[in-house]
Motif scaffolding. Structure first.
Motif, mmCIF file in Angstrom:
data_model
loop_
_atom_site.group_PDB
_atom_site.id
_atom_site.type_symbol
_atom_site.label_atom_id
_atom_site.label_comp_id
_atom_site.label_asym_id
_atom_site.label_seq_id
_atom_site.Cartn_x
_atom_site.Cartn_y
_atom_site.Cartn_z
ATOM 1 N N UNK A 141 0.849 -1.194 0.000
ATOM 2 C CA UNK A 141 0.000 0.000 0.000
ATOM 3 C C UNK A 141 0.883 1.242 0.000
ATOM 4 N N UNK A 163 0.037 8.029 1.664
ATOM 5 C CA UNK A 163 0.209 9.473 1.442
ATOM 6 C C UNK A 163 -0.360 10.212 2.651
ATOM 7 N N UNK A 212 -2.571 13.690 -0.358
ATOM 8 C CA UNK A 212 -3.763 13.142 -1.017
ATOM 9 C C UNK A 212 -4.604 14.273 -1.584
ATOM 10 N N UNK A 219 -3.171 15.580 -4.780
ATOM 11 C CA UNK A 219 -3.362 14.649 -5.900
ATOM 12 C C UNK A 219 -4.822 14.663 -6.357
ATOM 13 N N UNK A 220 -5.746 14.616 -5.396
ATOM 14 C CA UNK A 220 -7.181 14.565 -5.727
ATOM 15 C C UNK A 220 -7.611 15.856 -6.429
ATOM 16 N N UNK A 244 -6.662 15.672 -9.946
ATOM 17 C CA UNK A 244 -7.506 14.724 -10.688
ATOM 18 C C UNK A 244 -8.891 15.312 -10.937
ATOM 19 N N UNK A 263 -8.508 17.497 -13.904
ATOM 20 C CA UNK A 263 -8.374 16.701 -15.134
ATOM 21 C C UNK A 263 -9.748 16.165 -15.546
ATOM 22 N N UNK A 264 -10.526 15.720 -14.560
ATOM 23 C CA UNK A 264 -11.873 15.203 -14.853
ATOM 24 C C UNK A 264 -12.721 16.301 -15.504
ATOM 25 N N UNK A 279 -2.002 15.321 -17.177
ATOM 26 C CA UNK A 279 -1.765 13.932 -16.761
ATOM 27 C C UNK A 279 -0.268 13.669 -16.596
ATOM 28 N N UNK A 282 3.672 11.882 -8.965
ATOM 29 C CA UNK A 282 3.558 10.598 -8.261
ATOM 30 C C UNK A 282 4.874 9.831 -8.327
ATOM 31 N N UNK A 306 -10.379 8.306 -15.190
ATOM 32 C CA UNK A 306 -9.829 9.346 -14.302
ATOM 33 C C UNK A 306 -10.435 9.206 -12.909
ATOM 34 N N UNK A 307 -11.724 8.968 -12.857
ATOM 35 C CA UNK A 307 -12.366 8.757 -11.531
ATOM 36 C C UNK A 307 -11.780 7.508 -10.864
ATOM 37 N N UNK A 316 -8.697 6.443 -11.120
ATOM 38 C CA UNK A 316 -7.392 6.802 -10.539
ATOM 39 C C UNK A 316 -7.605 7.506 -9.195
ATOM 40 N N UNK A 317 -8.634 8.354 -9.156
ATOM 41 C CA UNK A 317 -8.937 9.067 -7.895
ATOM 42 C C UNK A 317 -9.229 8.053 -6.780
ATOM 43 N N UNK A 355 -6.113 6.480 -5.385
ATOM 44 C CA UNK A 355 -5.389 7.377 -4.467
ATOM 45 C C UNK A 355 -6.089 7.371 -3.100
ATOM 46 N N UNK A 356 -7.413 7.473 -3.147
ATOM 47 C CA UNK A 356 -8.166 7.516 -1.876
ATOM 48 C C UNK A 356 -7.963 6.220 -1.087
ATOM 49 N N UNK A 357 -7.756 5.105 -1.814
ATOM 50 C CA UNK A 357 -7.614 3.806 -1.123
ATOM 51 C C UNK A 357 -6.145 3.462 -0.849
ATOM 52 N N UNK A 384 -0.850 2.863 -9.397
ATOM 53 C CA UNK A 384 -1.546 4.086 -9.815
ATOM 54 C C UNK A 384 -0.904 4.617 -11.104
#
Lengths: 111, 111, 111, 111
Positions: free
Chosen positions: C22, C25, C30, C33-34, C37, C40-41, C71, C78, D44-45, D47-48, D51-53, D60
């Protein structure tokens, strides 16, 4: 990036010579392309010397990147000359198949 | 892609020689790298001949792509050898700054 | 490029959680990074709107390049965090196999 | 790569609508482009979520490469449609300036 002498770009570029498609760069254009290729050839020999002299790998990788950039510049220069002459001419002559040929080349150069 | 002779990769790679970091490729490894560079040098000369012979631009662009692929292969080969020897050694010696150096090189090689 | 908060980079990055590797972060990392993203979305949805509105292809291609750059930036961010934490840790723990894993990832990101 | 329905590619592509250049994709073409963009948005979602997990960074990075490939495919698909319609039409109409516009776009997409 030292550009191709534009006024020669639109010279009639590609003609068929005994059934084979040829380019017709002006002498000035050829000199610009050849001088770039001579520099690239010298850079490649330079990388060889670095390897022979046990140069630290990271420094060798830096030189390889420099050769790649020089090649990219040469490729863009040629592509520009090709698109501004051969491609335009052949489309204006009704030969739209040249677009398929160009697509193959462009896709190969793309990331 | 003809790989570097792996057993030599883990040989002690980078040592300081009068304060200057050097690589220490085995003779076999050097021969593999030099032979690739000789081929690349020949390819560059080949592109020059194509220009001199007014070869159709699209065909020249195809050869330039071939030189770029050969250079990419050489770069990946060197990067692999470097990472499996110098990078591992210096990190194990506690010199984690080598990661910053590697990052600069990797980012330059990235798309 | 808004960098990852460096002080958190060297936090113990990768640990095994029930046999599965695992990342760990920090919350701040986090969030960075989020938020990238999310942007980007939004850009991807923007490209969709352009297509729906019959926007001129060249303009759509410009927006696709912008998403690719975003991206690339995320990937480099990362990779940097990963190399400065997981890679260093595992090598220092004697797990040099991580270099092979890193090589696969780096080669995929290379031109 | 699921290609654009070719027969629609050569449809009259770019027309001026109140002085603004527009594209005119067929409904079928639009559906193909939009469905690709929906998939990219989902990736893209995805990948998000990784990151969250706290998913391991290398995994990733693998997913980010997948999004980049999907975007590259979309870009090539659009470029192909654009070159086979707008570019050909405007050159045949004598508007050779479109080549400069295309060069800017192609050079941006090149390595």
């Amino acid at each position: 990036m030292e550009n191709l002498p534009v006024e020669t770009l639109n010279e009639e570029c590609c003609h068929t010579d005994k059934g084979e498609r040829k380019s017709h760069h002006s002498e000035e254009q050829k000199k610009a392309l050849i001088s770039r290729l001579n520099r690239i050839e010298g850079q490649v020999r330079g990388v060889k010397r670095l390897i022979e002299e046990d140069t630290y790998c990271d420094d060798v990788l830096t030189q390889i990147s420099a050769v790649q950039s020089a090649l990219n510049g040469l490729g863009k220069m040629l592509l520009e000359g090709h698109m501004k002459s051969c491609i335009v001419e052949r489309i204006q002559d009704g030969d739209t198949e040249v677009i398929d040929e160009l697509l193959v080349t462009v896709k190969r150069l793309m990331k």
